[in-house]
Design a protein around this motif. Structure first.
Motif, mmCIF file in Angstrom:
data_model
loop_
_atom_site.group_PDB
_atom_site.id
_atom_site.type_symbol
_atom_site.label_atom_id
_atom_site.label_comp_id
_atom_site.label_asym_id
_atom_site.label_seq_id
_atom_site.Cartn_x
_atom_site.Cartn_y
_atom_site.Cartn_z
ATOM 1 N N UNK A 149 7.466 32.251 103.270
ATOM 2 C CA UNK A 149 7.844 32.141 101.872
ATOM 3 C C UNK A 149 7.889 33.483 101.191
ATOM 4 N N UNK A 150 7.739 33.460 99.865
ATOM 5 C CA UNK A 150 7.736 34.685 99.074
ATOM 6 C C UNK A 150 6.600 34.634 98.058
ATOM 7 N N UNK A 151 6.165 35.822 97.659
ATOM 8 C CA UNK A 151 5.108 35.967 96.662
ATOM 9 C C UNK A 151 5.595 36.905 95.576
ATOM 10 N N UNK A 152 5.361 36.535 94.334
ATOM 11 C CA UNK A 152 5.566 37.445 93.211
ATOM 12 C C UNK A 152 4.268 37.488 92.427
ATOM 13 N N UNK A 153 3.762 38.694 92.167
ATOM 14 C CA UNK A 153 2.555 38.864 91.364
ATOM 15 C C UNK A 153 2.890 39.787 90.200
ATOM 16 N N UNK A 154 2.634 39.298 88.990
ATOM 17 C CA UNK A 154 2.933 40.072 87.784
ATOM 18 C C UNK A 154 2.091 39.526 86.653
ATOM 19 N N UNK A 155 1.500 40.405 85.862
ATOM 20 C CA UNK A 155 0.703 39.996 84.690
ATOM 21 C C UNK A 155 -0.388 38.998 85.028
ATOM 22 N N UNK A 156 -1.095 39.256 86.119
ATOM 23 C CA UNK A 156 -2.188 38.397 86.587
ATOM 24 C C UNK A 156 -1.750 36.972 86.893
ATOM 25 N N UNK A 157 -0.524 36.807 87.342
ATOM 26 C CA UNK A 157 -0.034 35.505 87.773
ATOM 27 C C UNK A 157 0.661 35.671 89.109
ATOM 28 N N UNK A 158 0.200 34.904 90.102
ATOM 29 C CA UNK A 158 0.797 34.914 91.431
ATOM 30 C C UNK A 158 1.568 33.621 91.619
ATOM 31 N N UNK A 159 2.829 33.747 92.003
ATOM 32 C CA UNK A 159 3.650 32.581 92.311
ATOM 33 C C UNK A 159 4.060 32.701 93.764
ATOM 34 N N UNK A 160 3.699 31.693 94.544
ATOM 35 C CA UNK A 160 4.069 31.645 95.955
ATOM 36 C C UNK A 160 5.054 30.509 96.140
ATOM 37 N N UNK A 161 6.256 30.857 96.612
ATOM 38 C CA UNK A 161 7.261 29.860 96.974
ATOM 39 C C UNK A 161 7.151 29.685 98.489
ATOM 40 N N UNK A 162 6.531 28.600 98.906
ATOM 41 C CA UNK A 162 6.196 28.388 100.312
ATOM 42 C C UNK A 162 7.209 27.489 101.009
ATOM 43 N N UNK A 163 7.458 27.791 102.276
ATOM 44 C CA UNK A 163 8.315 26.938 103.118
ATOM 45 C C UNK A 163 7.456 25.834 103.722
#
Length: 78
Positions: free
Chosen positions: A64-78
């Motif tokens: 998947x992919x990870x985006x971390x910004x402004x103390x928020x992590x979003x993981x879009x997982x397969x």
């Protein structure tokens, strides 16, 4: 920090965490609060996070992919 783990089928987790470890494309790495912004491809493995009550949680992913910004992590997982 806020962690969201999302798959195409469902929201797998959304909540507060003090640490997050992910299987990055070039190796496993950890994110703590106030980490610099980052975007990364994730390999198959386990996402591990620790909540404020010191409990460790895991979620297996196939990639998947990870985006971390402004103390928020979003993981879009397969």
């Amino acid at each position: 920090m806020i962690v969201e783990i999302v798959s195409p089928e469902a929201l797998l987790f959304k909540g507060e965490a003090t640490a997050l470890t992910v299987p990055g494309a070039k190796g496993t790495f950890q994110l703590l609060e106030n980490h610099a912004p980052i975007i990364s491809i994730l390999n198959a493995g386990e996402v591990v996070w620790v909540t404020a009550d010191k409990k460790t949680h895991t979620q297996p992913i196939k990639g998947g992919t990870l985006e971390f910004k402004d103390n928020k992590a979003i993981i879009l997982a397969d």
